[in-house]
Motif scaffolding. Structure first.
Motif, PDB file in Angstrom:
ATOM      1  N   MET A   5      54.410  55.187 -46.485  1.00 42.97           N
ATOM      2  CA  MET A   5      53.254  54.386 -46.900  1.00 42.97           C
ATOM      3  C   MET A   5      51.997  54.816 -46.154  1.00 42.97           C
ATOM      4  SD  MET A   5      53.911  52.456 -49.372  1.00 42.97           S
ATOM      5  CE  MET A   5      52.462  51.460 -49.358  1.00 42.97           C
ATOM      6  N   SER A   6      52.127  55.207 -44.891  1.00 37.44           N
ATOM      7  CA  SER A   6      50.965  55.688 -44.139  1.00 37.44           C
ATOM      8  C   SER A   6      50.413  56.972 -44.753  1.00 37.44           C
ATOM      9  CB  SER A   6      51.347  55.937 -42.679  1.00 37.44           C
ATOM     10  OG  SER A   6      51.764  54.745 -42.071  1.00 37.44           O
ATOM     11  N   VAL A   7      51.280  57.848 -45.208  1.00 37.36           N
ATOM     12  CA  VAL A   7      50.840  59.082 -45.854  1.00 37.36           C
ATOM     13  C   VAL A   7      50.158  58.763 -47.189  1.00 37.36           C
ATOM     14  CG1 VAL A   7      51.654  61.221 -46.933  1.00 37.36           C
ATOM     15  CG2 VAL A   7      52.542  60.530 -44.710  1.00 37.36           C
ATOM     16  N   VAL A   8      50.740  57.854 -47.952  1.00 37.57           N
ATOM     17  CA  VAL A   8      50.148  57.465 -49.240  1.00 37.57           C
ATOM     18  C   VAL A   8      48.781  56.819 -49.025  1.00 37.57           C
ATOM     19  CG1 VAL A   8      50.414  55.882 -51.197  1.00 37.57           C
ATOM     20  CG2 VAL A   8      52.348  57.256 -50.432  1.00 37.57           C
ATOM     21  N   ILE A   9      48.673  55.965 -48.017  1.00 38.68           N
ATOM     22  CA  ILE A   9      47.393  55.319 -47.723  1.00 38.68           C
ATOM     23  C   ILE A   9      46.361  56.353 -47.299  1.00 38.68           C
ATOM     24  CG2 ILE A   9      46.248  53.737 -46.122  1.00 38.68           C
ATOM     25  CD1 ILE A   9      48.896  52.101 -46.207  1.00 38.68           C
ATOM     26  N   GLY A  10      46.775  57.335 -46.510  1.00 42.76           N
ATOM     27  CA  GLY A  10      45.860  58.407 -46.122  1.00 42.76           C
ATOM     28  C   GLY A  10      45.364  59.199 -47.315  1.00 42.76           C
ATOM     29  N   ILE A  11      46.250  59.474 -48.266  1.00 40.61           N
ATOM     30  CA  ILE A  11      45.849  60.189 -49.482  1.00 40.61           C
ATOM     31  C   ILE A  11      44.882  59.341 -50.300  1.00 40.61           C
ATOM     32  CG2 ILE A  11      46.716  61.070 -51.692  1.00 40.61           C
ATOM     33  CD1 ILE A  11      49.242  61.947 -50.161  1.00 40.61           C
ATOM     34  N   ILE A  12      45.152  58.052 -50.391  1.00 39.92           N
ATOM     35  CA  ILE A  12      44.262  57.161 -51.145  1.00 39.92           C
ATOM     36  C   ILE A  12      42.876  57.124 -50.505  1.00 39.92           C
ATOM     37  CG2 ILE A  12      43.843  54.731 -51.721  1.00 39.92           C
ATOM     38  CD1 ILE A  12      46.839  54.494 -52.273  1.00 39.92           C
ATOM     39  N   LEU A  42      47.016  49.111 -46.703  1.00 39.11           N
ATOM     40  CA  LEU A  42      47.049  49.238 -45.251  1.00 39.11           C
ATOM     41  C   LEU A  42      47.376  47.903 -44.594  1.00 39.11           C
ATOM     42  CD1 LEU A  42      46.502  51.028 -42.747  1.00 39.11           C
ATOM     43  CD2 LEU A  42      44.152  50.217 -42.864  1.00 39.11           C
ATOM     44  N   LEU A  43      46.751  46.829 -45.052  1.00 33.59           N
ATOM     45  CA  LEU A  43      47.040  45.507 -44.499  1.00 33.59           C
ATOM     46  C   LEU A  43      48.485  45.099 -44.745  1.00 33.59           C
ATOM     47  CD1 LEU A  43      43.814  43.543 -45.446  1.00 33.59           C
ATOM     48  CD2 LEU A  43      44.537  44.226 -43.162  1.00 33.59           C
ATOM     49  N   LEU A  44      48.984  45.358 -45.930  1.00 31.16           N
ATOM     50  CA  LEU A  44      50.357  45.004 -46.251  1.00 31.16           C
ATOM     51  C   LEU A  44      51.352  45.814 -45.431  1.00 31.16           C
ATOM     52  CD1 LEU A  44      51.951  43.136 -48.132  1.00 31.16           C
ATOM     53  CD2 LEU A  44      52.078  45.043 -49.733  1.00 31.16           C
TER      54      LEU A  44
END
Length: 112
Positions: A5-12, A42-44
């Motif tokens: 999820m951290s990688v996905v958030i970084g891409i977003i 990110l919050l979730l």
């Protein structure tokens, strides 16, 4: 799962920053929408899965999710929808007045 999820958030966030750095007004509006959804994820993700006593005293669960971040994210989604609607209307009115969505051309535009 949190690393994914951290990688996905970084891409977003990267996509949102790329869109916001564009010269097109529509892309800037979409970039603000995408970055707001990145913040929601990110919050979730940062809330995580809690261990210990569940929020309901009658249940004997070993892990639970905290409902407070979820409620804050739902509120933030509604606010982001309102802001995106406002930006879309302002972008439409700007296009109707100046016949362009290019920010470089709008920088030198004079009011008529």
């Amino acid at each position: 799962m949190e690393i994914l999820m951290s990688v996905v958030i970084g891409i977003i966030f990267a996509v949102a920053v790329y869109l916001m750095m564009s010269r097109n007004l529509i892309r800037v509006i979409i970039g603000t929408l995408v970055i707001s959804h990145g913040v929601h994820l990110l919050l979730l993700t940062m809330a995580g899965l809690q261990t210990g006593a569940p929020p309901l005293l009658s249940l004997e669960e070993s892990s639970y999710t905290d409902p407070l971040p979820q409620a804050l994210i739902l509120t933030a989604i509604v606010i982001a929808f309102g802001v995106t609607s406002l930006l879309a209307v302002m972008g439409y009115k700007t296009y109707k007045a100046h016949k362009t969505v290019d920010l470089e051309e709008l920088k030198g535009a004079k009011d008529e």
